[in-house]
Design a protein around this motif. Structure first.
Motif, short mmCIF file in Angstrom:
data_model
loop_
_atom_site.label_atom_id
_atom_site.label_comp_id
_atom_site.label_asym_id
_atom_site.label_seq_id
_atom_site.Cartn_x
_atom_site.Cartn_y
_atom_site.Cartn_z
N GLY A 331 65.34 24.73 56.20
CA GLY A 331 65.93 24.91 57.52
C GLY A 331 67.25 24.18 57.64
O GLY A 331 67.87 23.80 56.64
N ALA A 332 67.69 23.95 58.88
CA ALA A 332 69.00 23.33 59.12
C ALA A 332 68.91 22.37 60.29
O ALA A 332 69.59 22.52 61.30
CB ALA A 332 70.04 24.41 59.38
N ARG A 333 68.06 21.37 60.15
CA ARG A 333 67.79 20.45 61.26
C ARG A 333 69.07 19.79 61.78
O ARG A 333 69.31 19.77 62.99
CB ARG A 333 66.80 19.38 60.82
CG ARG A 333 66.39 18.42 61.94
CD ARG A 333 65.39 17.39 61.46
NE ARG A 333 64.96 16.53 62.55
CZ ARG A 333 65.64 15.46 62.97
NH1 ARG A 333 66.78 15.13 62.36
NH2 ARG A 333 65.20 14.73 63.97
N GLU A 334 69.89 19.26 60.89
CA GLU A 334 71.09 18.54 61.31
C GLU A 334 72.06 19.47 62.05
O GLU A 334 72.64 19.11 63.07
CB GLU A 334 71.78 17.90 60.10
CG GLU A 334 70.96 16.81 59.42
CD GLU A 334 69.89 17.36 58.50
OE1 GLU A 334 69.84 18.60 58.31
OE2 GLU A 334 69.07 16.56 57.99
N GLN A 335 72.23 20.69 61.50
CA GLN A 335 73.13 21.64 62.14
C GLN A 335 72.55 22.16 63.45
O GLN A 335 73.27 22.33 64.44
CB GLN A 335 73.41 22.81 61.21
CG GLN A 335 74.48 23.77 61.71
CD GLN A 335 75.84 23.12 61.82
OE1 GLN A 335 76.56 22.98 60.86
NE2 GLN A 335 76.22 22.72 63.04
N ALA A 336 71.25 22.38 63.51
CA ALA A 336 70.62 22.89 64.73
C ALA A 336 70.73 21.89 65.88
O ALA A 336 70.90 22.27 67.05
CB ALA A 336 69.16 23.24 64.46
N SER A 351 65.95 33.35 58.40
CA SER A 351 65.09 32.31 57.82
C SER A 351 64.13 32.91 56.80
O SER A 351 63.68 34.06 56.94
CB SER A 351 64.28 31.63 58.93
OG SER A 351 63.33 30.73 58.37
N CYS A 352 63.80 32.10 55.78
CA CYS A 352 62.77 32.47 54.81
C CYS A 352 61.56 31.55 54.92
O CYS A 352 60.72 31.50 54.02
CB CYS A 352 63.33 32.45 53.39
SG CYS A 352 63.99 30.84 52.89
#
Length: 394
Positions: A331-336, A351-352
């Motif tokens: 995922g992209a926790r920092e970007q989200a 997403s996969c």
């Protein structure tokens, strides 16, 4: 006395209403007290002789209806863990014989080279004599690979075979062999010329070394030929790629300034109208994207940027009318977190991994975005792997 299988769990087991598990069971099957499975209306005959031993597939016993329900249930369950729900569309399934990239293993056993997938939860290799997921072009190269590998593969060692169907033919990267000398070079060249191999590379532990590539290998993305780095990521099927692109285009609408984050080679970048910022950490991938954009004279700014360590700031995000996010499984926790405070009207999230997607979605929704819909995509047919594209709006 029997119990009815009501759903399929994340790892592929059938489950009854009271929590009993049964391997290779489909919804509607009956589970006896002794643990036998009586096939029901959604239990199909597996098409491949290697199922269920081969680890390439886990769900060949499900018909398309129950396989679609499995994909949807995985997404619903992940969202529920974060108190989220939305409209989930009917999954778009890639057909059999459509996987254009795969990683296989090879070993010498009984005086013969075996090539295939490992058994589920095992290191035992299943030597595949047929495959209902690989494209015919990929599968066609497996048989002639056996005598070639017999020349180079040492006893008690395994090789990893990375196969991709490129514009010019098969891109083949092999790890675990060390062919040296003129005879080896001639054998490789002869093999490649005979069997439509566009590139043959070997990685002995120090990175890929190309041994055959008569012309530069490319992959066409939305009609734009992009140089294909050895071992680069590519959507698994053409049908899955088209489904994800269509969902992303629908999600962002008429946006004329878009940020494509974790852009890779440009799967979505080249399908977008207007001006596009493409951010990607893999140097080879972003280099290929940049070169292809320049040759195609597209308004694309390609940025070599690690979005985990240096995500786009809120001020940077606010410059765009739409954001596309296509991170790896983590995922992209920092970007989200930063996107939750930003102002772009729409976000398309590809997403996969439903679990990391749901985690990031919760952050976006708490920041004021609405999860409008999800389009599931079944690229990895008959596997437990789930992909999706989703739209968020502010």
């Amino acid at each position: 006395m029997t119990d009815t299988i009501v759903r399929v769990a994340a790892r592929g087991d059938g489950i009854t209403a009271d929590g009993r598990h049964a391997a290779l069971a489909a919804p509607g099957d009956q589970l006896t007290i002794s643990g036998d499975v009586i096939p029901g209306p959604h239990h199909q005959a597996p098409p491949c002789r290697h199922f269920p031993r081969c680890g390439g597939c886990q769900l060949q016993h499900l018909d398309d209806s129950s396989y679609s329900d499995f994909i949807t249930d995985r997404i619903v369950g992940a969202l529920a863990a974060h108190s989220l729900e939305t409209d989930i569309r009917t999954p778009l399934l890639s057909p059999p014989f459509s996987r254009r990239r795969a990683v296989l293993q090879a070993e010498m056993k009984g005086g013969r080279i075996q090539i295939g997938f490992s058994e589920n939860a095992s290191h035992v290799l299943v030597d595949i004599e047929e495959c209902h997921i690989l494209t015919p072009a990929l599968f066609a190269v497996i048989a002639p690979l056996r005598p070639l590998l017999a020349k180079f593969l040492r006893k008690n060692r395994r090789a990893r075979l990375h196969l991709t169907e490129a514009d010019q033919g098969i891109d083949l990267l092999i790890e675990g062999i060390e062919p040296e000398g003129l005879a080896a070079a001639e054998a490789i060249s002869d093999f490649c010329a005979r069997h439509n191999v566009a590139r043959f590379a070997i990685d002995s532990g120090l990175g890929p070394e190309v041994r055959w590539e008569p012309e530069p290998v490319t992959i066409s993305l939305s009609g734009v030929p992009v140089a294909l780095p050895t071992g680069a990521f590519l959507q698994a099927t053409r049908e899955g790629e088209a489904a994800l692109i269509a969902a992303v285009r629908e999600a962002i609408g008429e946006a004329t300034t878009t940020a494509d984050l974790f852009a890779g080679l440009g799967t979505f970048t080249f399908a977008l109208p207007g001006r596009v910022y493409a951010g990607e950490a893999a140097r080879d991938a972003i280099g290929s994207l940049k070169s292809a954009a320049a040759l195609a004279r597209r308004q694309i700014f390609a940025d070599h940027r690690d979005l985990f360590r240096r995500p786009l700031t809120v001020a940077e995000l606010d410059r765009f009318q739409a954001i596309i996010l296509d991170p790896p499984r983590a995922g992209a926790r920092e970007q989200a977190l930063l996107m939750a405070d930003s102002r772009p009207p729409v976000i398309a999230y590809v997403s996969c991994n439903p679990s990391s997607f749901a985690r990031d979605s919760e952050m976006l929704c708490k920041g004021g975005y609405t999860l409008d819909w999800i389009q599931p995509v079944g690229q990895f047919r008959w596997s437990t792997h789930v992909e999706l594209a989703a739209r968020f709006s502010r």
